[in-house]
Design an enzyme around this catalytic site. Structure first.
Site, PDB file in Angstrom:
ATOM      1  N   ASP A  20    -113.389   8.543   5.277  1.00 29.63           N
ATOM      2  CA  ASP A  20    -112.765   9.807   4.865  1.00 29.63           C
ATOM      3  C   ASP A  20    -113.527  10.386   3.681  1.00 29.63           C
ATOM      4  OD1 ASP A  20    -110.235  11.675   4.554  1.00 29.63           O
ATOM      5  OD2 ASP A  20    -110.688  10.884   2.564  1.00 29.63           O
ATOM      6  N   TYR A  47    -115.889  16.641  -2.466  1.00 28.47           N
ATOM      7  CA  TYR A  47    -116.316  15.389  -3.108  1.00 28.47           C
ATOM      8  C   TYR A  47    -117.801  15.398  -3.437  1.00 28.47           C
ATOM      9  CZ  TYR A  47    -111.927  13.397  -1.252  1.00 28.47           C
ATOM     10  OH  TYR A  47    -110.616  13.137  -0.925  1.00 28.47           O
ATOM     11  N   LYS A  94    -112.866  17.382   4.891  1.00 27.88           N
ATOM     12  CA  LYS A  94    -111.891  18.405   4.526  1.00 27.88           C
ATOM     13  C   LYS A  94    -112.570  19.696   4.082  1.00 27.88           C
ATOM     14  CE  LYS A  94    -109.360  14.544   2.458  1.00 27.88           C
ATOM     15  NZ  LYS A  94    -110.554  13.692   2.294  1.00 27.88           N
ATOM     16  N   HIS A 124    -107.890  20.839   2.805  1.00 31.61           N
ATOM     17  CA  HIS A 124    -107.763  19.915   1.672  1.00 31.61           C
ATOM     18  C   HIS A 124    -106.486  20.135   0.867  1.00 31.61           C
ATOM     19  CE1 HIS A 124    -110.499  17.366  -1.112  1.00 31.61           C
ATOM     20  NE2 HIS A 124    -109.250  17.088  -1.351  1.00 31.61           N
ATOM     21  N   ILE A 173    -106.440   4.958   3.328  1.00 28.52           N
ATOM     22  CA  ILE A 173    -107.866   5.116   3.050  1.00 28.52           C
ATOM     23  C   ILE A 173    -108.168   4.645   1.626  1.00 28.52           C
ATOM     24  CG2 ILE A 173    -108.535   6.876   4.728  1.00 28.52           C
ATOM     25  CD1 ILE A 173    -107.788   8.996   2.646  1.00 28.52           C
ATOM     26  N   LYS A 205    -110.033   3.345  -1.625  1.00 25.06           N
ATOM     27  CA  LYS A 205    -111.377   3.648  -2.116  1.00 25.06           C
ATOM     28  C   LYS A 205    -111.892   2.492  -2.975  1.00 25.06           C
ATOM     29  CE  LYS A 205    -113.776   5.170  -5.901  1.00 25.06           C
ATOM     30  NZ  LYS A 205    -113.781   6.256  -6.849  1.00 25.06           N
ATOM     31  N   ARG A 253    -114.391  -5.822  -3.120  1.00 22.25           N
ATOM     32  CA  ARG A 253    -113.115  -5.114  -3.021  1.00 22.25           C
ATOM     33  C   ARG A 253    -112.979  -4.430  -1.662  1.00 22.25           C
ATOM     34  NH1 ARG A 253    -109.969  -7.539  -6.521  1.00 22.25           N
ATOM     35  NH2 ARG A 253    -110.465  -7.139  -8.710  1.00 22.25           N
ATOM     36  N   ASN A 256    -109.829  -5.232   0.701  1.00 19.69           N
ATOM     37  CA  ASN A 256    -108.917  -4.208   1.216  1.00 19.69           C
ATOM     38  C   ASN A 256    -108.833  -4.229   2.742  1.00 19.69           C
ATOM     39  OD1 ASN A 256    -108.395  -3.305  -1.377  1.00 19.69           O
ATOM     40  ND2 ASN A 256    -109.875  -1.633  -1.291  1.00 19.69           N
TER      41      ASN A 256
END
Length: 293
Positions: free
Chosen positions: A45, A50, A75, A108, A237, A239, A245, A249
């Protein structure tokens, strides 16, 4: 490990868990994406705002995973709302990502101060869907009043509504509205990362309830939170840019929370939003030029 899927309201499958790259610097995005895909993630995503779509595309290509096996979501930013502008926003995003088709293309934010441009932007998404340039369309950060107005003025029910959800802020009324219309709730900041970098009375990672449940299963607070979402039918989602990590996750499919444990986490809701108030989103305060591909 194979990630289970949720099925969107148009029959398209989306992995239950993906990698988010919000605030991931472009220089770190390629490695984060390749690490995730090599771990087993199949959903990435990103967003035009971004500033890392190009690096997401590069990470996908360098991962060695076939494009058809990866679900790409991005988005449209509010600066590109309007019918023709949003059609062009697709070209910008697709060009940076290096793809011909985007799996999930969403708005968004709602733009309450100029909602007619929000509607026009969504109608452009409907055109992109009809033309086969995207496989599904949706929205992000739409509150009940925005969602209701959108449904009244458009033809295609959004496939997703990506909103802030974590144990401290659950938006249960909005989730119920999403469910009523067959819209998948997608959680940004699902492990409450926003509680770590915004002024907050407490961090979700330090929550005794989550730590106690995690101790029972040999899992971290973050893993417990992700499992809680997925069991409730919420797509997540998380991050991270750290490979360990990212792998942690992903490791949330080998245990199940009990009904009592889910209820304990449900009870943590404070009703306090971590992100900006939706009505505060205006072009004057949040507008920015999205570069060409």
């Amino acid at each position: 490990m194979t990630v289970p899927n949720f099925t969107l309201n148009n029959g398209v499958d989306i992995p239950a868990l993906g990698l988010g790259v919000f605030q991931t610097p472009p220089a770190e995005t390629v490695d984060a994406v390749t690490a995730a895909l090599r771990t087993g993630y199949r959903h990435i995503d990103t967003a035009a705002a971004y500033g890392n779509e190009r690096e997401v595309g590069r990470g996908i290509r360098e991962s060695g995973v076939a494009r058809e096996d990866i679900f790409i979501e991005t988005k449209v930013w509010i600066s590109d709302y309007g019918y023709d502008q949003t059609l062009h926003a697709f070209e910008k995003s697709a060009g940076k990502l290096g793809v011909d088709r985007i799996d999930l293309f969403i708005l968004h934010q709602a733009l309450p101060s100029a909602f007619e441009t929000t509607i026009a932007a969504y109608k452009a998404l409907e055109t992109l869907l009809a033309d086969g340039k995207v496989r599904a369309i949706g929205v992000s950060n739409f509150m009940p009043e925005h969602l209701t107005a959108l449904l009244d003025q458009t033809d295609v029910v959004p496939a997703v509504n990506q909103i802030e959800v974590h144990p401290y802020f659950q938006q249960q009324q909005l989730q119920a509205l999403d469910q009523e219309h067959g819209i998948l709730t997608q959680a940004w900041s699902p492990i409450g990362g926003i509680t770590s970098y915004r002024d907050s009375a407490r961090r979700s990672f330090d929550e005794p309830v989550l730590l106690a449940i995690g101790a029972k299963y040999g899992k971290s607070a973050a893993q417990v939170m992700l499992r809680w979402h997925i069991q409730k039918g919420i797509q997540v989602i998380p991050k991270s840019t750290r490979p360990e990590r990212i792998a942690e996750n992903f490791d949330v499919f080998d245990f199940d929370l009990t009904g009592d444990e889910v209820a304990q986490i449900d009870a943590l809701d404070t009703g306090q939003r971590g992100g900006p108030e939706p009505e505060a989103i205006t072009l004057e305060t949040f507008g920015r030029v999205i570069p060409e591909a």
